[in-house]
Write a protein that holds these residues in place. Structure first.
Motif, PDB file in Angstrom:
ATOM      1  N   ALA A  53       0.838  -1.208   0.000  1.00 57.54           N
ATOM      2  CA  ALA A  53       0.000   0.000   0.000  1.00 57.54           C
ATOM      3  C   ALA A  53       0.871   1.256   0.000  1.00 57.54           C
ATOM      4  CB  ALA A  53      -0.924  -0.010   1.217  1.00 57.54           C
ATOM      5  N   GLN A  54       1.918   1.262   0.809  1.00 56.77           N
ATOM      6  CA  GLN A  54       2.820   2.410   0.846  1.00 56.77           C
ATOM      7  C   GLN A  54       3.520   2.596  -0.496  1.00 56.77           C
ATOM      8  OE1 GLN A  54       1.540   3.979   3.514  1.00 56.77           O
ATOM      9  NE2 GLN A  54       3.609   4.662   3.918  1.00 56.77           N
ATOM     10  N   PHE A  55       3.909   1.483  -1.117  1.00 59.03           N
ATOM     11  CA  PHE A  55       4.583   1.573  -2.417  1.00 59.03           C
ATOM     12  C   PHE A  55       3.651   2.181  -3.456  1.00 59.03           C
ATOM     13  CE2 PHE A  55       5.840  -0.199  -6.543  1.00 59.03           C
ATOM     14  CZ  PHE A  55       7.135   0.283  -6.607  1.00 59.03           C
ATOM     15  N   ARG A  56       2.397   1.741  -3.483  1.00 64.82           N
ATOM     16  CA  ARG A  56       1.429   2.309  -4.438  1.00 64.82           C
ATOM     17  C   ARG A  56       1.235   3.801  -4.202  1.00 64.82           C
ATOM     18  NH1 ARG A  56      -2.417  -1.509  -2.882  1.00 64.82           N
ATOM     19  NH2 ARG A  56      -1.620  -3.501  -3.534  1.00 64.82           N
ATOM     20  N   LYS A  57       1.136   4.182  -2.933  1.00 60.71           N
ATOM     21  CA  LYS A  57       0.944   5.594  -2.595  1.00 60.71           C
ATOM     22  C   LYS A  57       2.139   6.430  -3.040  1.00 60.71           C
ATOM     23  CE  LYS A  57       1.617   7.471   1.548  1.00 60.71           C
ATOM     24  NZ  LYS A  57       1.474   7.781   2.979  1.00 60.71           N
ATOM     25  N   PHE A  58       3.338   5.994  -2.707  1.00 63.71           N
ATOM     26  CA  PHE A  58       4.512   6.776  -3.054  1.00 63.71           C
ATOM     27  C   PHE A  58       4.815   6.726  -4.550  1.00 63.71           C
ATOM     28  CE2 PHE A  58       5.255   6.778   1.484  1.00 63.71           C
ATOM     29  CZ  PHE A  58       5.698   8.076   1.669  1.00 63.71           C
ATOM     30  N   TYR A  59       4.442   5.632  -5.225  1.00 60.33           N
ATOM     31  CA  TYR A  59       4.606   5.586  -6.670  1.00 60.33           C
ATOM     32  C   TYR A  59       3.673   6.597  -7.340  1.00 60.33           C
ATOM     33  CZ  TYR A  59       5.623   3.769 -11.268  1.00 60.33           C
ATOM     34  OH  TYR A  59       6.038   3.664 -12.572  1.00 60.33           O
ATOM     35  N   ALA A  60       2.451   6.696  -6.830  1.00 58.78           N
ATOM     36  CA  ALA A  60       1.513   7.702  -7.361  1.00 58.78           C
ATOM     37  C   ALA A  60       2.029   9.112  -7.102  1.00 58.78           C
ATOM     38  CB  ALA A  60       0.139   7.511  -6.734  1.00 58.78           C
ATOM     39  N   LEU A  61       2.638   9.336  -5.939  1.00 58.56           N
ATOM     40  CA  LEU A  61       3.233  10.647  -5.656  1.00 58.56           C
ATOM     41  C   LEU A  61       4.388  10.950  -6.598  1.00 58.56           C
ATOM     42  CD1 LEU A  61       3.254  10.743  -1.751  1.00 58.56           C
ATOM     43  CD2 LEU A  61       1.960  12.215  -3.294  1.00 58.56           C
ATOM     44  N   ARG A  62       5.194   9.944  -6.917  1.00 61.15           N
ATOM     45  CA  ARG A  62       6.305  10.142  -7.855  1.00 61.15           C
ATOM     46  C   ARG A  62       5.794  10.527  -9.238  1.00 61.15           C
ATOM     47  NH1 ARG A  62      10.612   5.371  -7.633  1.00 61.15           N
ATOM     48  NH2 ARG A  62      11.379   6.625  -9.345  1.00 61.15           N
ATOM     49  N   VAL A  63       4.751   9.852  -9.690  1.00 57.98           N
ATOM     50  CA  VAL A  63       4.180  10.158 -11.008  1.00 57.98           C
ATOM     51  C   VAL A  63       3.582  11.563 -11.005  1.00 57.98           C
ATOM     52  CG1 VAL A  63       2.341   9.526 -12.626  1.00 57.98           C
ATOM     53  CG2 VAL A  63       3.793   7.758 -11.622  1.00 57.98           C
ATOM     54  N   ALA A  64       2.854  11.911  -9.952  1.00 58.01           N
ATOM     55  CA  ALA A  64       2.256  13.245  -9.864  1.00 58.01           C
ATOM     56  C   ALA A  64       3.333  14.321  -9.813  1.00 58.01           C
ATOM     57  CB  ALA A  64       1.359  13.336  -8.635  1.00 58.01           C
ATOM     58  N   TYR A  65       4.410  14.081  -9.074  1.00 58.88           N
ATOM     59  CA  TYR A  65       5.512  15.044  -8.991  1.00 58.88           C
ATOM     60  C   TYR A  65       6.180  15.225 -10.359  1.00 58.88           C
ATOM     61  CZ  TYR A  65       9.817  17.262  -7.410  1.00 58.88           C
ATOM     62  OH  TYR A  65      10.863  18.124  -7.237  1.00 58.88           O
ATOM     63  N   SER A  66       6.370  14.124 -11.079  1.00 56.48           N
ATOM     64  CA  SER A  66       6.973  14.209 -12.407  1.00 56.48           C
ATOM     65  C   SER A  66       6.094  15.003 -13.373  1.00 56.48           C
ATOM     66  CB  SER A  66       7.220  12.811 -12.969  1.00 56.48           C
ATOM     67  OG  SER A  66       8.099  12.097 -12.152  1.00 56.48           O
ATOM     68  N   LEU A  67       4.796  14.740 -13.333  1.00 51.14           N
ATOM     69  CA  LEU A  67       3.879  15.481 -14.202  1.00 51.14           C
ATOM     70  C   LEU A  67       3.838  16.957 -13.826  1.00 51.14           C
ATOM     71  CD1 LEU A  67       0.931  12.948 -14.534  1.00 51.14           C
ATOM     72  CD2 LEU A  67       2.645  13.553 -16.262  1.00 51.14           C
ATOM     73  N   LEU A  68       3.881  17.258 -12.536  1.00 48.36           N
ATOM     74  CA  LEU A  68       3.919  18.641 -12.084  1.00 48.36           C
ATOM     75  C   LEU A  68       5.169  19.347 -12.615  1.00 48.36           C
ATOM     76  CD1 LEU A  68       2.824  20.914 -10.138  1.00 48.36           C
ATOM     77  CD2 LEU A  68       4.497  20.004  -8.525  1.00 48.36           C
ATOM     78  N   LEU A  69       6.309  18.668 -12.572  1.00 48.17           N
ATOM     79  CA  LEU A  69       7.537  19.271 -13.087  1.00 48.17           C
ATOM     80  C   LEU A  69       7.470  19.509 -14.597  1.00 48.17           C
ATOM     81  CD1 LEU A  69      10.464  17.563 -11.151  1.00 48.17           C
ATOM     82  CD2 LEU A  69       9.658  19.908 -10.971  1.00 48.17           C
ATOM     83  N   ILE A  70       6.867  18.592 -15.321  1.00 49.28           N
ATOM     84  CA  ILE A  70       6.740  18.772 -16.766  1.00 49.28           C
ATOM     85  C   ILE A  70       5.855  19.974 -17.082  1.00 49.28           C
ATOM     86  CG2 ILE A  70       5.777  17.750 -18.872  1.00 49.28           C
ATOM     87  CD1 ILE A  70       6.774  15.040 -17.813  1.00 49.28           C
ATOM     88  N   VAL A  71       4.725  20.070 -16.403  1.00 44.15           N
ATOM     89  CA  VAL A  71       3.830  21.215 -16.617  1.00 44.15           C
ATOM     90  C   VAL A  71       4.521  22.512 -16.230  1.00 44.15           C
ATOM     91  CG1 VAL A  71       1.687  22.293 -15.820  1.00 44.15           C
ATOM     92  CG2 VAL A  71       1.719  19.872 -16.419  1.00 44.15           C
ATOM     93  N   LEU A  72       5.207  22.507 -15.101  1.00 46.45           N
ATOM     94  CA  LEU A  72       5.925  23.695 -14.648  1.00 46.45           C
ATOM     95  C   LEU A  72       7.034  24.078 -15.621  1.00 46.45           C
ATOM     96  CD1 LEU A  72       6.024  25.717 -12.325  1.00 46.45           C
ATOM     97  CD2 LEU A  72       7.663  24.207 -11.197  1.00 46.45           C
ATOM     98  N   LEU A  73       7.700  23.096 -16.197  1.00 43.99           N
ATOM     99  CA  LEU A  73       8.736  23.368 -17.190  1.00 43.99           C
ATOM    100  C   LEU A  73       8.143  24.064 -18.417  1.00 43.99           C
ATOM    101  CD1 LEU A  73      11.676  23.026 -18.181  1.00 43.99           C
ATOM    102  CD2 LEU A  73      10.958  20.838 -19.135  1.00 43.99           C
ATOM    103  N   PHE A  74       7.016  23.591 -18.908  1.00 40.65           N
ATOM    104  CA  PHE A  74       6.377  24.244 -20.058  1.00 40.65           C
ATOM    105  C   PHE A  74       5.959  25.664 -19.728  1.00 40.65           C
ATOM    106  CE2 PHE A  74       5.304  19.860 -21.719  1.00 40.65           C
ATOM    107  CZ  PHE A  74       6.207  19.930 -22.767  1.00 40.65           C
ATOM    108  N   VAL A  75       5.451  25.873 -18.542  1.00 39.94           N
ATOM    109  CA  VAL A  75       5.033  27.230 -18.143  1.00 39.94           C
ATOM    110  C   VAL A  75       6.229  28.151 -18.067  1.00 39.94           C
ATOM    111  CG1 VAL A  75       4.064  28.574 -16.240  1.00 39.94           C
ATOM    112  CG2 VAL A  75       2.934  26.474 -16.974  1.00 39.94           C
TER     113      VAL A  75
END
Length: 81
Positions: A53-75
């Motif tokens: 359960a912890q792995f799934r949670k932190f994996y989802a956080l990693r994906v969300a953080y990566s997507l946030l960085l990509i969006v922030l990079l484009f901005v």
């Protein structure tokens, strides 16, 4: 001057990307403590449901953080110049 700005942006985003993912991995390791697990790529090898359960949670956080960085990079890049 624009090339220098892009170089600074690239360095900052590489540091944020690697540092953020490493920090999330550190938080995952702290949250599971001394429980037995082995990470093989995107999979986890364990019998403990809490670790899964912890792995799934932190994996989802990693994906969300990566997507946030990509969006922030484009901005940020769209406002250079």
């Amino acid at each position: 001057m624009i090339a220098f700005t892009y170089a600074v942006i690239a360095i900052v985003f590489v540091v944020l990307g690697i540092g953020g993912i490493m920090y999330l991995d550190h938080l995952f390791s702290k949250s599971v403590g001394d429980r037995q697990f082995a990470i093989k790529g995107r999979r986890i090898d364990t019998d403990d449901p809490f670790v899964r359960a912890q792995f799934r949670k932190f994996y989802a956080l990693r994906v969300a953080y990566s997507l946030l960085l990509i969006v922030l990079l484009f901005v940020v890049v769209s406002h250079v110049g």
